[in-house]
Scaffold this active site. Sequence first.
Site, PDB file in Angstrom:
ATOM      1  N   ASP A 135       0.850  -1.203   0.000  1.00  0.00           N
ATOM      2  CA  ASP A 135       0.000   0.000   0.000  1.00  0.00           C
ATOM      3  C   ASP A 135       0.881   1.247   0.000  1.00  0.00           C
ATOM      4  O   ASP A 135       2.002   1.232   0.504  1.00  0.00           O
ATOM      5  CB  ASP A 135      -0.951   0.007   1.210  1.00  0.00           C
ATOM      6  CG  ASP A 135      -0.249  -0.112   2.548  1.00  0.00           C
ATOM      7  OD1 ASP A 135       0.664  -0.964   2.680  1.00  0.00           O
ATOM      8  OD2 ASP A 135      -0.592   0.660   3.475  1.00  0.00           O
ATOM      9  N   GLU A 148      -0.083  -1.296   5.745  1.00  0.00           N
ATOM     10  CA  GLU A 148       0.973  -0.842   6.667  1.00  0.00           C
ATOM     11  C   GLU A 148       0.780   0.625   6.995  1.00  0.00           C
ATOM     12  O   GLU A 148       0.975   1.060   8.130  1.00  0.00           O
ATOM     13  CB  GLU A 148       2.363  -1.080   6.073  1.00  0.00           C
ATOM     14  CG  GLU A 148       3.514  -0.887   7.066  1.00  0.00           C
ATOM     15  CD  GLU A 148       3.971   0.558   7.261  1.00  0.00           C
ATOM     16  OE1 GLU A 148       4.611   0.844   8.286  1.00  0.00           O
ATOM     17  OE2 GLU A 148       3.676   1.414   6.396  1.00  0.00           O
TER      18      GLU A 148
END
Lengths: 419, 419
Positions: free
Chosen positions: B102, B167
């Site tokens: 991400d 994350e």
Amino acid sequence: MLLKDKLSNWLLKEQDNAIRFLQETVQEASTTGNEASVQNMIAKKLNEMGLEVDMWHPDGEELAKHPYFCASRTNFSSSPNVVGIWRGKGNGHSLVLNGHIDVVPEGDLNQWDDHPYSGKIIDGKLYGRGSTDMKGGNLSLLLAIQALKETGTTLDGDLFFHSVIEEESGGAGTLAAVLRGYTADAAIIPEPTNMKIFPAQQGSMWFKLTINGKAAHGGTRYEGVSAIEKTAVVLEAVKALETKRNQRITDPLYRDIPIPVPINIGKISGGNWPSSVPDTVHLEGRIGVAPHETLEEVKRELGDYLSSIQDEWLLEHPVSVEWFGAQWLPGSIDTDHPLMNTLIKNYEHVKKERPIIEASPWGTDGGLLSQAGNTPSIVFGPGVTAVAHYPNEYIEISKIIEAAEIIALTIYDWCGGSN
Amino acid sequence: MLLKDKLSNWLLKEQDNAIRFLQETVQEASTTGNEASVQNMIAKKLNEMGLEVDMWHPDGEELAKHPYFCASRTNFSSSPNVVGIWRGKGNGHSLVLNGHIDVVPEGDLNQWDDHPYSGKIIDGKLYGRGSTDMKGGNLSLLLAIQALKETGTTLDGDLFFHSVIEEESGGAGTLAAVLRGYTADAAIIPEPTNMKIFPAQQGSMWFKLTINGKAAHGGTRYEGVSAIEKTAVVLEAVKALETKRNQRITDPLYRDIPIPVPINIGKISGGNWPSSVPDTVHLEGRIGVAPHETLEEVKRELGDYLSSIQDEWLLEHPVSVEWFGAQWLPGSIDTDHPLMNTLIKNYEHVKKERPIIEASPWGTDGGLLSQAGNTPSIVFGPGVTAVAHYPNEYIEISKIIEAAEIIALTIYDWCGGSN
């Protein structure tokens, strides 16, 4: 019967009708752009009272050419100005009675105990946005005129009642009335002074400051420069400038005012992520302008002061200053002006006590009347500043009636006439 | 031929293809909720490399029961996690290689010199959101694995390659991988350390402070209490607390870090009108959590400190503290852990210099791997913090290749095997 007694009796008899009219005007939410329907009510009322009525839509394009024009719009097609004229027989002093009909927005509805335009009366107080600022004061003016009319008074000097738009946004309504010729030897403006008499009115201007920093990750914040930390330095400087500016003011009118011309920081925003060092902060504020200062002098002083803050980063990355939004010219009338003496005398006559005479902590259209219309102005009215612009705004009904009586007697003395 | 030389040769030969693959992954804007297509690319790649691939959509409802779950959503139906498994022959140490897929949003487009997902290469740097944080690091891992595979290596210990979501929002992807059983004896996470080795990782949490004042008209600002002025007092206190917290940290890993666990105020907003005294200010910030602190201890310390600020108004109107948004657990591995020694040895072997060994200034998924997965983690990668989360993010291609070689040698030494 003495005129004072006639007026008192009439006001006592008329009070209930008058308050109903105030309720109706408060119930019209006359925020910017929405003044037409309440202005129609005012015009009708003036007409019924026997005044000549001039109702017109100010020509924004034309007004905008004036150096004191300050508004966020030039289209006033839904926002008429109204002036009621009571022609004197000649020889008397002329007088402007000026009140604005626009109100500030109601703000957060949750903070109001009732509907913001309820006009509800509880314990002698009438509630609603615009009640104190300043439809209640306007009613004092209307009652004063009507009381004189209905007790058979004729005037020598001309009387002009201004019901103006745009006071809350910079005074374009009063400017339009002035440019249309509705000026006089002096003026009374019943803004909410809590029955104090304000011969001097603080002007004010709005500014926007931008403080720059240097972005970095919050975990290594020492690699950046926080615009929020630098803003703390700027806030200190603004406070020091406020102190310096106020130390210069020695006018006894300000004796009991802790800070005669405050600088207020009203809004702050900056940064956009909790874990980033913020690289920009915007501040919005208002700076008070003392009665004998010009707007330009004040702009220069703030700019110069901020650009000389002794901070290495700020000297290299100067605070940017922008002047925006509304401005109000300061206003004043000599404290021994004959209209002051007349108003004070009648205040004492009605209230049986000495009035408090001070300088106003805010700007009014009195600055424009004085500076653009050559009409020195006194601000004196029944509302209270503390609730103006706030939730649960109200006005005490008894104060409206008292102010009406004092103003009626003052009109009669000032303009001359017979009863 | 020595393994090191085989790997070097292979990397040299394969570099151009690898960088094209990085361009393609950067061109996929894998912000929260949009990770599926790049995860498909990763899964395909792992499959081609001969790894077993597990791709699944984490069950948010189930995950949310875990005490370390922190995310703004529980629906991951468009956000698969991917794990590639290289089974060892037994007897070796197992290893997790963890990278998140991400990326944070691109922010203000005007601040980018090029399209934020261009993947363009200029002077040996590949540009684009996510290049440094951390698709470049992920590529080092993939290249390390592929180089070993293609030079005919077999491993003794199991190797798990995590390509995780979330994350940037609190680590739900790594938590899901841990709970699915993909843990190991130790882990390497190639977050952007600029080739430094971080055996300790700062945790962090986000907080929101609300400071209350008392509204008043700006012209009588002395009748109110400015929430902006009180915020300046709170900012001072936050800084004093930061100093106090950091004075306690004596770990030599922090020797060269000016502020080991900073408190950053990243966002401010308050007030709503230039000429009103502001009655509320909101601050948002992030507080660093030292490796051996618990999140609860830190929350308690900040709350207690703010509630004891010696300011009459703030004692009566305490600052409210809210914990919101993301949080990252601190992580650590012993500085003399065998994986540390192996990584340092191979770093020196490839780079011909001693590595810098420090503590990380930010949180990573290493905290979750250590604390939820019992997998002590080292953070070591080719990107640089300074451009992570910022416009014109880039990564130096040569660093990716160097990191790949160091990590490949480390995998081989740690897991054991033959070549």
